[in-house]
Design an enzyme around this catalytic site. Structure first.
Site, PDB file in Angstrom:
ATOM      1  N   SER A  53      -3.445   4.635   5.245  1.00  0.00           N
ATOM      2  CA  SER A  53      -2.881   5.242   6.449  1.00  0.00           C
ATOM      3  C   SER A  53      -3.767   6.031   7.306  1.00  0.00           C
ATOM      4  O   SER A  53      -3.504   6.482   8.352  1.00  0.00           O
ATOM      5  CB  SER A  53      -1.912   6.367   5.766  1.00  0.00           C
ATOM      6  OG  SER A  53      -2.629   7.428   5.100  1.00  0.00           O
TER       7      SER A  53
ATOM      8  N   ASP B 217     -13.908  -5.832   2.986  1.00  0.00           N
ATOM      9  CA  ASP B 217     -13.683  -5.724   1.480  1.00  0.00           C
ATOM     10  C   ASP B 217     -14.392  -4.426   1.007  1.00  0.00           C
ATOM     11  O   ASP B 217     -15.585  -4.305   1.186  1.00  0.00           O
ATOM     12  CB  ASP B 217     -14.347  -6.979   0.769  1.00  0.00           C
ATOM     13  CG  ASP B 217     -14.142  -6.871  -0.611  1.00  0.00           C
ATOM     14  OD1 ASP B 217     -13.526  -5.661  -1.326  1.00  0.00           O
ATOM     15  OD2 ASP B 217     -14.097  -7.898  -1.439  1.00  0.00           O
TER      16      ASP B 217
ATOM     17  N   ILE C  40       0.479   5.519   0.967  1.00  0.00           N
ATOM     18  CA  ILE C  40      -0.111   6.695   1.201  1.00  0.00           C
ATOM     19  C   ILE C  40      -0.069   7.687  -0.104  1.00  0.00           C
ATOM     20  O   ILE C  40       1.238   7.947  -0.614  1.00  0.00           O
ATOM     21  CB  ILE C  40       0.341   7.675   2.174  1.00  0.00           C
ATOM     22  CG1 ILE C  40      -0.379   8.905   2.535  1.00  0.00           C
ATOM     23  CG2 ILE C  40       1.991   7.944   2.215  1.00  0.00           C
ATOM     24  CD1 ILE C  40      -0.179   9.660   4.105  1.00  0.00           C
ATOM     25  N   SER C  41      -1.349   8.372  -0.610  1.00  0.00           N
ATOM     26  CA  SER C  41      -1.410   9.097  -1.987  1.00  0.00           C
ATOM     27  C   SER C  41      -0.360  10.156  -1.664  1.00  0.00           C
ATOM     28  O   SER C  41      -0.278  10.679  -0.595  1.00  0.00           O
ATOM     29  CB  SER C  41      -2.595   9.272  -2.343  1.00  0.00           C
ATOM     30  OG  SER C  41      -3.396   7.935  -2.558  1.00  0.00           O
TER      31      SER C  41
ATOM     32  N   ALA D  43       0.878  -1.295  -0.055  1.00  0.00           N
ATOM     33  CA  ALA D  43      -0.019   0.000  -0.114  1.00  0.00           C
ATOM     34  C   ALA D  43       0.935   1.168   0.008  1.00  0.00           C
ATOM     35  O   ALA D  43       1.946   1.193   0.336  1.00  0.00           O
ATOM     36  CB  ALA D  43      -0.934  -0.017   1.092  1.00  0.00           C
TER      37      ALA D  43
ATOM     38  N   HIS E 198      -8.763  -3.474   3.970  1.00  0.00           N
ATOM     39  CA  HIS E 198      -8.872  -5.012   3.995  1.00  0.00           C
ATOM     40  C   HIS E 198      -7.401  -5.539   4.822  1.00  0.00           C
ATOM     41  O   HIS E 198      -7.329  -6.764   5.071  1.00  0.00           O
ATOM     42  CB  HIS E 198      -9.262  -5.798   2.736  1.00  0.00           C
ATOM     43  CG  HIS E 198      -8.137  -5.574   1.662  1.00  0.00           C
ATOM     44  ND1 HIS E 198      -8.150  -6.493   0.479  1.00  0.00           N
ATOM     45  CD2 HIS E 198      -6.959  -4.763   1.524  1.00  0.00           C
ATOM     46  CE1 HIS E 198      -7.139  -6.078  -0.078  1.00  0.00           C
ATOM     47  NE2 HIS E 198      -6.251  -5.172   0.442  1.00  0.00           N
TER      48      HIS E 198
HETATM   49  N1  SAH Z   1      -6.261   6.812   0.660  1.00  0.00           N
HETATM   50  C1  SAH Z   1      -5.018   5.966   1.334  1.00  0.00           C
HETATM   51  C2  SAH Z   1      -4.518   4.797   0.150  1.00  0.00           C
HETATM   52  C3  SAH Z   1      -3.859   3.923   0.589  1.00  0.00           C
HETATM   53  S1  SAH Z   1      -3.340   2.593  -0.729  1.00  0.00           S
HETATM   54  C4  SAH Z   1      -3.786   6.644   1.776  1.00  0.00           C
HETATM   55  O1  SAH Z   1      -3.340   7.535   1.311  1.00  0.00           O
HETATM   56  O2  SAH Z   1      -3.309   6.147   2.945  1.00  0.00           O
HETATM   57  C5  SAH Z   1      -4.846   1.653  -1.053  1.00  0.00           C
HETATM   58  C6  SAH Z   1      -5.443   1.023   0.102  1.00  0.00           C
HETATM   59  O3  SAH Z   1      -6.558   0.171  -0.244  1.00  0.00           O
HETATM   60  C7  SAH Z   1      -4.440   0.014   0.560  1.00  0.00           C
HETATM   61  O4  SAH Z   1      -4.212   0.325   1.922  1.00  0.00           O
HETATM   62  C8  SAH Z   1      -4.798  -1.415   0.226  1.00  0.00           C
HETATM   63  O5  SAH Z   1      -4.754  -2.346   1.231  1.00  0.00           O
HETATM   64  C9  SAH Z   1      -6.556  -1.067   0.251  1.00  0.00           C
HETATM   65  N2  SAH Z   1      -7.246  -2.032  -0.413  1.00  0.00           N
HETATM   66  C10 SAH Z   1      -6.909  -2.747  -1.705  1.00  0.00           C
HETATM   67  N3  SAH Z   1      -8.080  -3.565  -2.002  1.00  0.00           N
HETATM   68  C11 SAH Z   1      -9.173  -3.582  -1.057  1.00  0.00           C
HETATM   69  C12 SAH Z   1     -10.257  -3.993  -0.730  1.00  0.00           C
HETATM   70  N4  SAH Z   1     -10.957  -4.929  -1.709  1.00  0.00           N
HETATM   71  N5  SAH Z   1     -10.959  -3.555   0.283  1.00  0.00           N
HETATM   72  C13 SAH Z   1     -10.270  -2.506   1.076  1.00  0.00           C
HETATM   73  N6  SAH Z   1      -9.173  -2.136   1.028  1.00  0.00           N
HETATM   74  C14 SAH Z   1      -8.460  -2.296  -0.091  1.00  0.00           C
END
Ligand code: SAH
Length: 231
Positions: free
Chosen positions: A91, A150, A61-62, A59, A118
Site C-alpha cells: 500500500s 523482485d 496492509i499490515s 496482499a 512486484h
Molecule cells: N508493508 C506492506 C505489506 C504488503 S503485503 C503494507 O503494509 O501495505 C506484502 C507485499 O509483498 C504484497 O504487496 C506483495 O505483492 C509483495 N511481495 C510479495 N513477494 C514479493 C517479491 N518477491 N518482490 C516484491 N514484492 C513482493
C-alpha cells in the site's frame, strides 16, 4: 488486544497504541501520526482499526501495531538523512512512515526511502496513495521512489541501506538483502513458511552479520510474481 488500540481517527489510533503499550517511541508515534492510514486502505471505514486489511492481489496492509513494531525495531538506524529499503511495499503506508522518520530537508543527506513491490498495479496504487497523503513533492524530488521488481534481489544500485524492512515472509534469508545493508545497518524480516519468525539482521561497522530471532508472526509470503493478477 487489537480492538483496544483501534481509534475513530488516525490520531486516536496512534494514541491508543501508545496508551496500551503496543509501542513506546514518541518518534514513531509522530511519524505515524503524519501518515493517514485512510489513504492506504480500500475500506475507509476500517482505516483506524488495529488489524490487517486486504488490498487486493493477495496482499494485505499490515496491522498498525506491526508497522509500529517494525519502525521501532529499525529506529536506531532511522536517523535523519538515512537511506531505507522497504521490500513488498504494498500500500505504501510503511514507506511513508519510514520516510517521515528519515526526512531531513536541510541536512546534507536528505533521507530517502525506496519501496520495491512486484505487483505493478500495487506500485501504481501506492504512488497514488502517497500523493494523496501529501508526499507528491518528495516523490517528484526522488526522495521517495517505488519501483516494480523482485524484492528478494533488493535494489543494489540505490544501496547500501541503513535499514531494510521486509513486509512479506521469505522462505529463506535472501542474501542479496544482507549484502545491501550498510555498515552498520539493520534489517527487519519475517522468515519461514508454515512457521514464521521476525529475524533482526544486524551488520556492524566491520561488516560482521548477526541474526536474532524476535517474535512469531504471520505474513503473506515473499514469492515469485503471480501469473494471475486479478485484484
Ligand atoms: N508493508 C506492506 C505489506 C504488503 S503485503 C503494507 O503494509 O501495505 C506484502 C507485499 O509483498 C504484497 O504487496 C506483495 O505483492 C509483495 N511481495 C510479495 N513477494 C514479493 C517479491 N518477491 N518482490 C516484491 N514484492 C513482493
Amino acid at each position: 488486544m487489537a480492538w483496544r488500540s483501534s481509534g475513530s481517527t488516525n490520531a486516536e489510533l496512534i494514541a491508543n497504541m501508545l496508551r496500551y503499550g503496543v509501542f513506546n517511541s514518541e518518534r514513531v508515534a509522530a511519524a505515524m501520526t503524519k501518515v493517514d492510514r485512510a489513504n492506504y486502505v480500500l475500506d475507509k471505514n476500517a482505516a483506524y482499526m488495529d488489524s490487517p486489511q486486504r488490498i487486493g492481489y493477495d496482499a494485505t496492509i499490515s496491522a498498525p501495531h506491526m508497522h509500529a513494531h517494525a519502525a521501532e525495531n529499525l529506529l536506531p538506524f532511522l536517523h535523519p538523512g538515512a537511506k531505507v529499503l522497504d521490500v513488498g511495499s504494498g500500500s505504501g503506508y510503511l514507506t511513508a512512515v519510514l520516510f517521515h522518520l528519515v526526512d531531513a530537508p536541510s541536512a546534507e543527506g536528505k533521507g530517502k526511502v525506496v519501496g520495491i513491490e512486484h505487483i505493478d498495479e500495487l506500485v501504481q496504487w501506492s504512488k497514488e496513495n502517497l500523493r494523496r497523503d501529501g508526499l507528491g513533492k518528495e516523490m517528484d524530488e526522488g526522495r521517495i521512489i517505488v519501483v516494480a521488481g523482485d524484492g528478494r534481489q533488493g535494489m543494489p544500485n540505490e544501496g547500501p541501506y541503513d535499514a531494510i524492512h521486509v513486509g512479506a515472509a521469505a522462505p529463506t534469508m535472501p542474501q542479496p538483502l544482507i549484502e545491501q545493508l550498510a555498515r552498520p545497518g539493520r534489517m527487519f524480516i519475517p522468515v519461514g513458511t508454515s512457521e514464521q519468525k521476525i529475524i533482526q539482521v544486524d551488520k556492524d561497522s566491520e561488516g560482521n552479520v548477526k541474526q536474532q530471532e524476535l517474535i512469531d508472526v504471520l505474513y503473506v509470503p515473499l514469492t515469485d510474481k503471480p501469473a494471475n493478477k486479478s485484484p
